[in-house]
Design a protein around this motif. Structure first.
Motif, PDB file in Angstrom:
ATOM      1  N   THR A  31      38.799  60.441  41.493  1.00  0.00           N
ATOM      2  CA  THR A  31      39.843  59.833  40.668  1.00  0.00           C
ATOM      3  C   THR A  31      39.227  58.986  39.570  1.00  0.00           C
ATOM      4  O   THR A  31      39.595  59.105  38.389  1.00  0.00           O
ATOM      5  CB  THR A  31      40.789  58.972  41.534  1.00  0.00           C
ATOM      6  N   ILE A  35      39.351  59.544  35.437  1.00  0.00           N
ATOM      7  CA  ILE A  35      39.801  58.484  34.530  1.00  0.00           C
ATOM      8  C   ILE A  35      38.722  58.207  33.490  1.00  0.00           C
ATOM      9  O   ILE A  35      39.007  58.126  32.291  1.00  0.00           O
ATOM     10  CB  ILE A  35      40.170  57.206  35.312  1.00  0.00           C
ATOM     11  N   VAL A  45      45.078  56.779  29.709  1.00  0.00           N
ATOM     12  CA  VAL A  45      45.359  57.130  31.098  1.00  0.00           C
ATOM     13  C   VAL A  45      46.500  56.237  31.569  1.00  0.00           C
ATOM     14  O   VAL A  45      46.363  55.023  31.619  1.00  0.00           O
ATOM     15  CB  VAL A  45      44.121  56.937  32.000  1.00  0.00           C
ATOM     16  N   LEU A  47      49.005  55.262  34.576  1.00  0.00           N
ATOM     17  CA  LEU A  47      49.282  55.330  36.009  1.00  0.00           C
ATOM     18  C   LEU A  47      50.637  54.662  36.228  1.00  0.00           C
ATOM     19  O   LEU A  47      50.760  53.439  36.128  1.00  0.00           O
ATOM     20  CB  LEU A  47      48.189  54.623  36.806  1.00  0.00           C
TER      21      LEU A  47
END
Length: 94
Positions: A31, A35, A45, A47
């Motif tokens: 992950t 990123i 990015v 989230l």
């Protein structure tokens, strides 16, 4: 205020999900790698319910050396900024 490091996150996630620490570490590493690659490519990015990482270029500036008075031009640098989501900000400020 206590700090939370990567190993502690791995341990907590492993306990809550009943997934092995090794597998959690691999997931977190992948992950973070995704990123990083996205940011290096100049992409934001986002989230959801956490925030947005935004790559930016900071312009160089002229710096004066305090001892000699010599002016030095610094290079442009790449930085990442983080903007909290509204829900994260609201939860943090309760």
């Amino acid at each position: 205020m206590a700090k939370l490091n990567k190993n502690e996150i791995i341990e907590i996630v492993s306990e809550k999900t009943l997934v092995t620490k090794k597998e959690v570490r691999e997931i977190i590493d992948e992950t973070l790698s995704l990123i990083s690659l996205a940011l290096e490519a100049g992409n934001e990015v986002n989230l959801t319910n956490f925030g947005t990482f935004v790559p930016k270029k900071r312009a160089g500036k002229t710096i004066t050396h305090p001892g000699t008075g010599l002016k030095i031009q610094s290079n442009d640098t790449n930085v990442v900024t983080f903007k909290m989501s509204k829900s994260f900000k609201d939860n943090l400020n309760q």
